[in-house]
Design a protein around this motif. Structure first.
Motif, mmCIF file in Angstrom:
data_model
loop_
_atom_site.group_PDB
_atom_site.id
_atom_site.type_symbol
_atom_site.label_atom_id
_atom_site.label_comp_id
_atom_site.label_asym_id
_atom_site.label_seq_id
_atom_site.Cartn_x
_atom_site.Cartn_y
_atom_site.Cartn_z
ATOM 1 N N TYR A 17 0.836 -1.200 0.000
ATOM 2 C CA TYR A 17 0.000 0.000 0.000
ATOM 3 C C TYR A 17 0.876 1.256 0.000
ATOM 4 O O TYR A 17 0.597 2.211 -0.728
ATOM 5 N N PHE A 18 1.910 1.259 0.818
ATOM 6 C CA PHE A 18 2.807 2.411 0.910
ATOM 7 C C PHE A 18 3.439 2.713 -0.443
ATOM 8 O O PHE A 18 3.438 3.868 -0.896
ATOM 9 N N VAL A 19 3.961 1.691 -1.088
ATOM 10 C CA VAL A 19 4.648 1.888 -2.372
ATOM 11 C C VAL A 19 3.662 2.324 -3.452
ATOM 12 O O VAL A 19 3.879 3.330 -4.140
ATOM 13 N N MET A 66 -5.588 10.069 -0.458
ATOM 14 C CA MET A 66 -5.018 8.717 -0.543
ATOM 15 C C MET A 66 -5.219 7.955 0.767
ATOM 16 O O MET A 66 -5.529 6.766 0.766
ATOM 17 N N SER A 67 -5.053 8.652 1.877
ATOM 18 C CA SER A 67 -5.241 8.023 3.183
ATOM 19 C C SER A 67 -6.665 7.505 3.350
ATOM 20 O O SER A 67 -6.886 6.366 3.779
ATOM 21 N N VAL A 68 -7.627 8.320 2.998
ATOM 22 C CA VAL A 68 -9.026 7.904 3.108
ATOM 23 C C VAL A 68 -9.325 6.784 2.114
ATOM 24 O O VAL A 68 -10.060 5.845 2.437
ATOM 25 N N ALA A 69 -8.746 6.851 0.929
ATOM 26 C CA ALA A 69 -8.946 5.782 -0.062
ATOM 27 C C ALA A 69 -8.437 4.444 0.483
ATOM 28 O O ALA A 69 -9.087 3.411 0.297
ATOM 29 N N VAL A 70 -7.317 4.463 1.173
ATOM 30 C CA VAL A 70 -6.783 3.234 1.773
ATOM 31 C C VAL A 70 -7.703 2.735 2.883
ATOM 32 O O VAL A 70 -8.017 1.548 2.958
ATOM 33 N N ASN A 71 -8.145 3.660 3.723
ATOM 34 C CA ASN A 71 -8.964 3.280 4.878
ATOM 35 C C ASN A 71 -10.365 2.815 4.517
ATOM 36 O O ASN A 71 -11.024 2.174 5.338
ATOM 37 N N ASN A 73 -11.233 1.156 1.507
ATOM 38 C CA ASN A 73 -11.263 0.121 0.476
ATOM 39 C C ASN A 73 -10.622 -1.157 0.984
ATOM 40 O O ASN A 73 -9.654 -1.118 1.738
ATOM 41 N N ASP A 74 -11.158 -2.256 0.517
ATOM 42 C CA ASP A 74 -10.665 -3.559 0.940
ATOM 43 C C ASP A 74 -9.536 -4.089 0.065
ATOM 44 O O ASP A 74 -8.971 -5.132 0.355
ATOM 45 N N SER A 75 -9.237 -3.370 -1.008
ATOM 46 C CA SER A 75 -8.188 -3.853 -1.896
ATOM 47 C C SER A 75 -7.240 -2.724 -2.273
ATOM 48 O O SER A 75 -7.621 -1.540 -2.260
ATOM 49 N N LEU A 76 -6.059 -3.099 -2.624
ATOM 50 C CA LEU A 76 -5.056 -2.143 -3.075
ATOM 51 C C LEU A 76 -5.512 -1.466 -4.363
ATOM 52 O O LEU A 76 -5.403 -0.245 -4.504
ATOM 53 N N LEU A 77 -6.058 -2.234 -5.282
ATOM 54 C CA LEU A 77 -6.545 -1.671 -6.541
ATOM 55 C C LEU A 77 -7.680 -0.684 -6.286
ATOM 56 O O LEU A 77 -7.699 0.417 -6.853
ATOM 57 N N GLY A 78 -8.609 -1.045 -5.410
ATOM 58 C CA GLY A 78 -9.712 -0.150 -5.073
ATOM 59 C C GLY A 78 -9.207 1.152 -4.474
ATOM 60 O O GLY A 78 -9.679 2.240 -4.816
ATOM 61 N N ALA A 79 -8.232 1.056 -3.580
ATOM 62 C CA ALA A 79 -7.655 2.253 -2.959
ATOM 63 C C ALA A 79 -6.988 3.137 -4.008
ATOM 64 O O ALA A 79 -7.158 4.367 -4.003
ATOM 65 N N ALA A 80 -6.242 2.523 -4.924
ATOM 66 C CA ALA A 80 -5.558 3.293 -5.967
ATOM 67 C C ALA A 80 -6.563 3.967 -6.895
ATOM 68 O O ALA A 80 -6.416 5.149 -7.229
ATOM 69 N N ALA A 135 -16.788 12.267 0.728
ATOM 70 C CA ALA A 135 -17.617 11.680 -0.316
ATOM 71 C C ALA A 135 -17.195 10.255 -0.665
ATOM 72 O O ALA A 135 -18.042 9.414 -0.968
ATOM 73 N N ILE A 136 -15.891 9.975 -0.618
ATOM 74 C CA ILE A 136 -15.449 8.629 -1.003
ATOM 75 C C ILE A 136 -15.426 7.650 0.158
ATOM 76 O O ILE A 136 -15.180 6.472 -0.033
ATOM 77 N N SER A 137 -15.690 8.131 1.358
ATOM 78 C CA SER A 137 -15.642 7.208 2.498
ATOM 79 C C SER A 137 -16.978 6.534 2.735
ATOM 80 O O SER A 137 -17.991 6.890 2.247
#
Length: 137
Positions: A17-19, A66-71, A73-80, A135-137
């Protein structure tokens, strides 16, 4: 001993996730810099504080998204993907801000080094990122 405290699989997932989100964030910042008519990094190197403040607001806004996208989403692709969608919305929001203030040429004032305008522009970037993140959370 540490297997009860640190799960190796979770550490690897954190690194992924970090990378990935770090690279997405860097790409977004680079794109945002390319969208301005002046050379952000050159002006920052030359001591333009207004540009530095404005760019710092963009960095904080993008990484907040990006932080909220990670928090959320259940997947790396979804977060990206949601991070990129959030970035696109941030760019749109920023241009709406510039259009909505026709008596203040934000870009020219920041390029001239007007710190007050840089602070407002950074604040707008952060405000937009908070709205998008909600909105995205």
């Amino acid at each position: 001993m540490f297997e009860n405290i640190i799960d190796v699989q979770e550490v690897l997932l954190t690194l992924y996730y970090f990378v990935v989100l770090g690279l997405v964030s860097i790409a977004c910042m680079w794109i945002f810099a390319k969208l301005t008519p002046y050379k952000d990094f050159e002006l920052i190197r030359n001591g333009n504080i207004a540009v530095a403040i404005q760019f710092a607001g963009k960095i904080l806004g993008i990484t907040h998204i990006m932080s909220v996208a990670v928090n959320t989403n259940d997947s790396l692709l979804g977060a990206a993907v949601w991070g990129i969608i959030g970035f696109i919305l941030m760019v749109v929001g920023y241009f709406i801000f510039e259009i909505a203030t026709p008596k203040l040429d934000v870009r020219k004032e920041i390029e001239k080094g007007k710190v007050s305008v840089g602070i407002i522009a950074a604040s707008i970037s952060l405000a937009i990122s908070f709205i998008i993140s909600g909105a995205i959370s």
